[in-house]
Scaffold this active site. Structure first.
Site, mmCIF file in Angstrom:
data_model
loop_
_atom_site.group_PDB
_atom_site.id
_atom_site.type_symbol
_atom_site.label_atom_id
_atom_site.label_comp_id
_atom_site.label_asym_id
_atom_site.label_seq_id
_atom_site.Cartn_x
_atom_site.Cartn_y
_atom_site.Cartn_z
ATOM 1 N N HIS A 190 10.620 -4.530 2.288
ATOM 2 C CA HIS A 190 10.920 -5.740 1.961
ATOM 3 C C HIS A 190 11.554 -6.725 3.094
ATOM 4 O O HIS A 190 11.213 -7.766 3.729
ATOM 5 C CB HIS A 190 11.832 -5.880 0.678
ATOM 6 C CG HIS A 190 10.864 -5.354 -0.563
ATOM 7 N ND1 HIS A 190 11.565 -4.143 -1.410
ATOM 8 C CD2 HIS A 190 9.847 -5.879 -1.160
ATOM 9 C CE1 HIS A 190 10.896 -4.352 -2.307
ATOM 10 N NE2 HIS A 190 9.620 -4.924 -2.000
ATOM 11 N N GLN B 227 -4.086 -4.524 -2.321
ATOM 12 C CA GLN B 227 -3.459 -5.833 -2.865
ATOM 13 C C GLN B 227 -3.977 -6.735 -1.799
ATOM 14 O O GLN B 227 -4.030 -8.112 -2.099
ATOM 15 C CB GLN B 227 -2.081 -5.536 -3.029
ATOM 16 C CG GLN B 227 -1.524 -6.826 -3.381
ATOM 17 C CD GLN B 227 -0.012 -6.504 -3.981
ATOM 18 O OE1 GLN B 227 0.099 -6.386 -4.940
ATOM 19 N NE2 GLN B 227 1.045 -6.775 -2.965
ATOM 20 N N LYS C 185 1.247 -1.572 3.337
ATOM 21 C CA LYS C 185 1.195 -0.569 2.322
ATOM 22 C C LYS C 185 0.289 -0.585 1.164
ATOM 23 O O LYS C 185 -0.393 0.050 0.685
ATOM 24 C CB LYS C 185 2.793 -0.171 1.947
ATOM 25 C CG LYS C 185 2.668 1.202 0.883
ATOM 26 C CD LYS C 185 4.113 1.808 0.566
ATOM 27 C CE LYS C 185 4.696 0.944 -0.548
ATOM 28 N NZ LYS C 185 4.036 1.320 -2.018
HETATM 29 O O1 PAF Z 1 3.650 -6.073 -4.153
HETATM 30 C C1 PAF Z 1 4.416 -6.355 -4.935
HETATM 31 O O2 PAF Z 1 5.346 -6.202 -5.084
HETATM 32 C C2 PAF Z 1 3.866 -7.057 -6.131
HETATM 33 O O3 PAF Z 1 2.431 -6.871 -6.351
HETATM 34 C C3 PAF Z 1 3.788 -8.837 -5.959
HETATM 35 C C4 PAF Z 1 2.894 -9.178 -4.715
HETATM 36 C C5 PAF Z 1 5.141 -9.276 -5.650
HETATM 37 C C6 PAF Z 1 3.183 -9.517 -7.240
HETATM 38 O O4 PAF Z 1 3.885 -9.290 -8.223
#
Ligand code: PAF
Length: 270
Positions: free
Chosen positions: A28, A144, A140
């Protein structure tokens, strides 16, 4: 939050946005730093989004470390932290969903029905509130990323989607908030995911281009760790997530597997 974001943008700041579910780790923080490097204003959200968890998934036990996360984000020098409650984000009467058809049923979407509908719905809501110029996502979560890119294109969001490389522990394990579920034995077993990808990469570098043979080698590697249960091992086009027969430059090699009851994912781009 909308007023605060608009004030930043009005002051001429390019606004970067990093959506998270908290339990922050160096993966992050690499997104936050990428945002800081290219934007004058940085907003981060922490929201454990209930709609992206299936009924038998880990919503209740998902790690929540808000105070620590907030302190660390303060040290990173972000401008705005948005941490709404589930009631604020989903007040009664919500019947509208954002669904990216097709893509949402591939890879993780196949194993986790409804997952990507939850992701695209919350990201669309967050984009509307924050109105970022740029949003940062980790490589990763490759599926998504493809789904969100498609959504942003199809719904004309005026936001640039930036993918940041996977951050790994020194032994190769991809950083994930879910790694903290692993006991020491499982932590070692989990290394097989990265090893399976490394094996495929080595074969590819040695000249193998047949995707079926490459995937078979990856699966064979996973089988060496009997405690690990494979969910999928696929070689696909990173934009369409469709299986490919010839592994060309840029192909996505993606794996998901259960270590105990913890589902982990990892991938490489060839
Ligand atoms: O990757 C994540 O942590 C989640 O899927 C996100 C993009 C914050 C959406 O809730």
């Amino acid at each position: 939050m909308r007023a605060a974001c608009r004030a930043l943008r009005k002051a001429g700041k390019r606004l970067g946005f990093v959506p998270t579910m908290g339990a922050l780790h160096d993966g992050h923080f690499s997104l936050v730093r990428a945002a800081r490097n290219s934007c004058e204003g940085v907003a981060v959200s922490i929201f454990v989004n209930p709609t992206q968890f299936g009924p038998n998934e880990d919503l209740a036990k998902y790690p929540r470390t808000f105070d620590r996360d907030r302190e660390m984000l303060k040290k990173e020098g972000i401008n705005l932290l948005f941490a709404p409650s589930a009631e604020e984000m989903y007040p009664p009467g919500g019947v509208t969903w954002v669904t990216v058809e097709g893509l949402s049923e591939k890879l993780d979407g196949r194993s986790r029905p409804g997952h990507f509908r939850g992701v695209t719905t919350i990201i669309a809501k967050l984009f509307h509130i924050i109105e970022p110029d740029v949003a940062f996502f980790g490589q990763k979560d490759a599926a998504q990323l493809a789904v969100i890119r498609q959504m942003a294109r199809n719904l004309n969001f005026a936001v640039e989607i930036v993918a940041c490389p996977i951050v790994r522990e020194p032994d190769g394990l991809a950083m994930s908030s879910r790694n903290r579920y692993l006991d020491p034995a499982q932590r070692k077993q989990a290394l097989i995911l990265h090893r399976s990808l490394t094996r495929v990469k080595a074969l590819w570098e040695a000249g193998e281009r047949d995707a079926a043979r490459l995937a078979a080698a990856g699966k064979e590697e996973i089988q060496k760790e009997s405690a690990v249960r494979l969910d999928y091992f696929e070689i696909v086009n990173p934009d369409t997530l469709d299986a490919i027969s010839t592994a060309s430059d840029g192909a996505l090699v993606a794996v998901a597997a259960f270590v105990g009851s913890t589902r982990l994912i990892d991938n490489i781009l060839l």
